[in-house]
Scaffold this active site. Structure first.
Site, short mmCIF file in Angstrom:
data_model
loop_
_atom_site.label_atom_id
_atom_site.label_comp_id
_atom_site.label_asym_id
_atom_site.label_seq_id
_atom_site.Cartn_x
_atom_site.Cartn_y
_atom_site.Cartn_z
N TYR A 83 75.07 114.61 46.11
CA TYR A 83 75.38 113.36 45.41
C TYR A 83 76.68 113.51 44.61
O TYR A 83 77.57 112.65 44.67
CB TYR A 83 74.23 112.99 44.48
CG TYR A 83 74.42 111.70 43.72
CD1 TYR A 83 74.18 110.47 44.31
CD2 TYR A 83 74.85 111.72 42.39
CE1 TYR A 83 74.36 109.29 43.61
CE2 TYR A 83 75.04 110.55 41.68
CZ TYR A 83 74.79 109.33 42.30
OH TYR A 83 74.97 108.16 41.60
N ASN B 190 79.57 99.05 46.28
CA ASN B 190 78.55 99.55 45.36
C ASN B 190 77.40 100.27 46.06
O ASN B 190 76.64 101.00 45.42
CB ASN B 190 78.00 98.37 44.55
CG ASN B 190 76.84 98.75 43.68
OD1 ASN B 190 76.98 99.52 42.75
ND2 ASN B 190 75.67 98.19 43.98
N ILE C 232 71.67 104.69 34.02
CA ILE C 232 71.46 103.24 34.07
C ILE C 232 70.08 102.98 34.66
O ILE C 232 69.68 103.61 35.64
CB ILE C 232 72.52 102.55 34.95
CG1 ILE C 232 73.92 103.13 34.71
CG2 ILE C 232 72.48 101.05 34.74
CD1 ILE C 232 74.48 102.92 33.34
N SER D 37 80.25 107.81 39.90
CA SER D 37 79.23 108.26 38.95
C SER D 37 79.86 109.29 38.03
O SER D 37 80.86 109.93 38.38
CB SER D 37 78.05 108.90 39.70
OG SER D 37 77.18 109.57 38.80
N ALA E 168 79.14 115.63 45.00
CA ALA E 168 80.30 115.76 45.89
C ALA E 168 80.70 114.40 46.45
O ALA E 168 81.89 114.07 46.54
CB ALA E 168 79.98 116.73 47.03
N SER E 169 79.71 113.59 46.81
CA SER E 169 80.02 112.28 47.39
C SER E 169 80.69 111.38 46.37
O SER E 169 81.60 110.61 46.71
CB SER E 169 78.73 111.62 47.91
OG SER E 169 77.88 111.21 46.85
N LYS E 170 80.28 111.46 45.12
CA LYS E 170 80.86 110.59 44.09
C LYS E 170 82.23 111.09 43.64
O LYS E 170 83.09 110.28 43.26
CB LYS E 170 79.89 110.47 42.91
CG LYS E 170 78.58 109.76 43.26
CD LYS E 170 78.83 108.36 43.82
CE LYS E 170 77.55 107.57 44.03
NZ LYS E 170 77.79 106.20 44.52
#
Length: 314
Positions: free
Chosen positions: A207, A135, A240, A194, A209-211
């Site tokens: 962000y 996580n 969230i 995400s 691209a990483s997810k």
């Protein structure tokens, strides 16, 4: 039989070796066959779980650790790069759920030696690893892609993507180990991605691209671990209220515009961490025994359509 063939046979899941048991009949029809235990009982009873990104008081990691402990986990490892609240979380969980042993570990999720070490601790001290909730993550660079340097881009991927890769790598090795209490390889690896990894405009370029890479790792790993009974899935949260987004929620409340948060999803609101934790509980449990290689959106429906501002269709 060759060595490879023997290893392959030893790596097979219980369902492939024994099949799904017959449940008998009721009158003249077959009873329902099951794999998971009764849903009204603890859903991860006696399992050993590792949770990264568990420090934030409002985070998905902490909420999920509570769900695992409440549902009978024997051991939960709380891990994070920052440890300001880990000891408090440990005391709280142990006071609420005295049947769960809680251990805290401070390390960088992208540090290979550290990830390997916590997994080996679980195997050495408890003889098994059943759940790894990868996580840990960072929010990335909140600016235009033309203003993001290569170093900044790589730094986001290091935590969000390399960290997940290492979790999948070492957890899958550990989950294949068997013992008298775990005669067959099995386990569930849950990765936090995400909706930004599913569709555009959910986050910055680095962000997102990483997810997207997290989702790809989960899907690829699911196939590479075929036959082992180890499942790998990604959770894709939407808006969230966590430590990452707290500033946004606080600012909206201060302006009296909190009703605008989440207005683009059909539920018309943001979510709290426990709503994601419930999905992480399901994916970590045997109730999701046939869920593998999936990207589960927990976004109030945002990713189901093309967002629009209500009343502004024309």
């Amino acid at each position: 039989m060759s060595g490879n063939a023997k290893r392959r046979l030893q790596a097979l899941s219980q369902q492939l070796v024994e099949g799904i048991p017959d449940a008998g009949t009721f009158e003249d029809i077959p009873r329902i066959r099951t794999i998971a235990p009764d849903s009204v009982g603890p859903r991860v009873k006696d399992k050993v779980a590792i949770v990264t990104g568990a420090n934030s008081p409002t985070g998905i990691g902490r909420a999920t650790a509570h769900q695992y402990a409440q549902n009978g986990a024997k051991v939960v490892y709380l891990c994070d790069y920052i440890d300001t609240h880990l000891s408090t979380h440990k005391r709280e969980i142990e006071s609420l759920y005295p049947g769960t042993e809680v251990y805290i570990r401070q390390f960088d999720a992208a540090d290979e030696a550290a990830v390997k070490a916590v997994v080996e601790d679980a195997i050495r001290d408890h003889g098994r690893l059943d759940i790894f909730f990868a996580n840990a993550g960072v929010v990335g660079q909140q600016k235009m892609l033309t203003d993001i340097t290569a170093e900044e881009f790589a730094a986001t991927l290091r935590v969000n993507t390399v960290g997940v890769f290492l979790a999948v790598k070492y957890a899958s090795i550990a989950m294949q180990k068997t013992s008298p209490t775990k005669p067959y390889p099995s386990g569930s690896i849950v990765c936090t991605a995400s909706i930004a990894g599913l569709r555009s405009n959910g986050g910055s370029t680095d962000y997102s691209a990483s997810k997207a890479a997290v989702i790809s790792i989960a899907q690829t790993a699911a196939f590479q671990l075929n036959g082992t009974g180890i499942r790998v899935n990604a959770i894709c949260p939407g808006l969230i209220e966590t430590g990452m987004t707290q500033q946004m929620f606080d600012a909206a409340r201060a302006r009296g515009t909190q009703r605008k948060l989440g207005q683009l999803n059909p539920l018309q609101r943001g979510a709290i961490a426990d709503e994601v934790a419930r999905v992480a509980l399901f994916l970590g449990s045997d109730e999701s025994s046939y869920v593998n290689g999936q990207a589960w959106a927990v976004c109030g429906g945002l990713s189901a359509g093309h967002p629009f501002v209500p009343g502004k269709l024309a």
